[in-house]
Design an enzyme around this catalytic site. Sequence first.
Site, PDB file in Angstrom:
ATOM      1  N   LYS A 195      -3.047 -12.423  38.878  1.00 30.16           N
ATOM      2  CA  LYS A 195      -3.196 -13.777  38.435  1.00 30.16           C
ATOM      3  C   LYS A 195      -4.774 -14.055  38.430  1.00 30.16           C
ATOM      4  CE  LYS A 195      -1.942 -17.144  41.428  1.00 30.16           C
ATOM      5  NZ  LYS A 195      -1.105 -17.663  42.113  1.00 30.16           N
ATOM      6  N   THR A 229       2.453 -20.625  38.383  1.00 30.67           N
ATOM      7  CA  THR A 229       2.347 -19.427  38.634  1.00 30.67           C
ATOM      8  C   THR A 229       3.598 -18.544  38.182  1.00 30.67           C
ATOM      9  OG1 THR A 229       0.799 -19.918  40.267  1.00 30.67           O
ATOM     10  CG2 THR A 229       2.271 -17.525  40.448  1.00 30.67           C
TER      11      THR A 229
HETATM   12  C1  R5P Z   1      -1.192 -19.075  45.633  1.00 29.27           C
HETATM   13  O1  R5P Z   1      -1.947 -18.183  45.707  1.00 29.27           O
HETATM   14  C2  R5P Z   1       0.154 -19.012  46.015  1.00 29.27           C
HETATM   15  O2  R5P Z   1       0.637 -17.785  46.534  1.00 29.27           O
HETATM   16  C3  R5P Z   1       1.237 -19.605  45.173  1.00 29.27           C
HETATM   17  O3  R5P Z   1       1.226 -18.611  44.072  1.00 29.27           O
HETATM   18  C4  R5P Z   1       0.908 -20.855  44.542  1.00 29.27           C
HETATM   19  O4  R5P Z   1       0.401 -21.826  45.461  1.00 29.27           O
HETATM   20  C5  R5P Z   1       1.851 -21.250  43.783  1.00 29.27           C
HETATM   21  O5  R5P Z   1       1.254 -22.623  42.935  1.00 29.27           O
HETATM   22  P1  R5P Z   1       1.632 -23.108  41.611  1.00 29.27           P
HETATM   23  O6  R5P Z   1       3.409 -23.223  41.466  1.00 29.27           O
HETATM   24  O7  R5P Z   1       1.344 -24.374  41.361  1.00 29.27           O
HETATM   25  O8  R5P Z   1       1.374 -22.224  40.476  1.00 29.27           O
END
Ligand code: R5P
Length: 296
Positions: A195, A229
Amino acid sequence: MSLVIIGGSSAQALAFKVAKELNAPFIDCEYKKFPDGEKYIRVEEDVEGKKVALVQSMYLTPDEYLLEYFLLVDNLKDMGAREIIGVIPYFAYARQDARFKPGEALSLKTIVSLIEKTGTDKVFTVDMHLHRVENVNRLFKIPAKNLTAIPLLGEYVKKEFILHDTLVIGPDEEAEQWAKTMAETLGTEYDILEKKRLSATEVEIAPRELDVKTRDLVIVDDIISTGGTLAKTIEVLKKKGAKKIVATCTHPVLVENALKRIYKAGGDAVIGTDTIPSPVSYVSVAPLIAEALRKL
Ligand code: R5P
């Protein structure tokens, strides 16, 4: 020393469930605000000489819940509580554990130090966002333990879904720890993606080589915040031919239409825990917290 349970205003139901699991007294508190917005807090029973587990999660309005936590801990100490165990299932500010740009506040360091200074004796967190710090004990000087809800989420998935040729996916390298535990619980394989964060709401998931054609997938992350994400991860995996997709997380923060984003991308179900009350908080972490308190 007898243990009593108190719930901050963010975690009343969860704290009550923990008390029930332990058959321990639950102490009510009065929470209100003065017309100018200042907080008023009153602990309704005597806590002198008692060990108090104070449950307070820090979602959506973390600053409010943090201040309430500090007021409560200081008050409980003044009232003669012998020991205070801070149970903080969702620990805010954990993502700002480094100075990514010059001049940025090291928020996590400050919050940890305030928790210690106000008089917390021990801390429990649940799947804390510990990406650059391997262990919660590196953060706190007081005894601290990071519990994991992933096996509970896995057991729920096992019971509620019929999945075929299942593969567990972590959206990024940091999610490997949770993907591994989920795969162990389900008795399956796991893999992780790559990611890149573009902004607070947008991410890019690299379409790496991965054969998921005809497979059912369980995606696992610690937090679903905006859902960016998970939505991007699901889009990439759907294009590769994945069948059913169950998205799981410990902390369903769920801001800005996160659930809609995930369903629109092709997610079939979203499962979270009650570290944060939400429409998808199907799994309770109360037994996990109760077990940790029992072992003290
Ligand atoms: C980030 O490193 C966390 O592990 C999550 O992937 C993140 O906080 C998810 O955030 P969002 O739903 O806004 O993409």
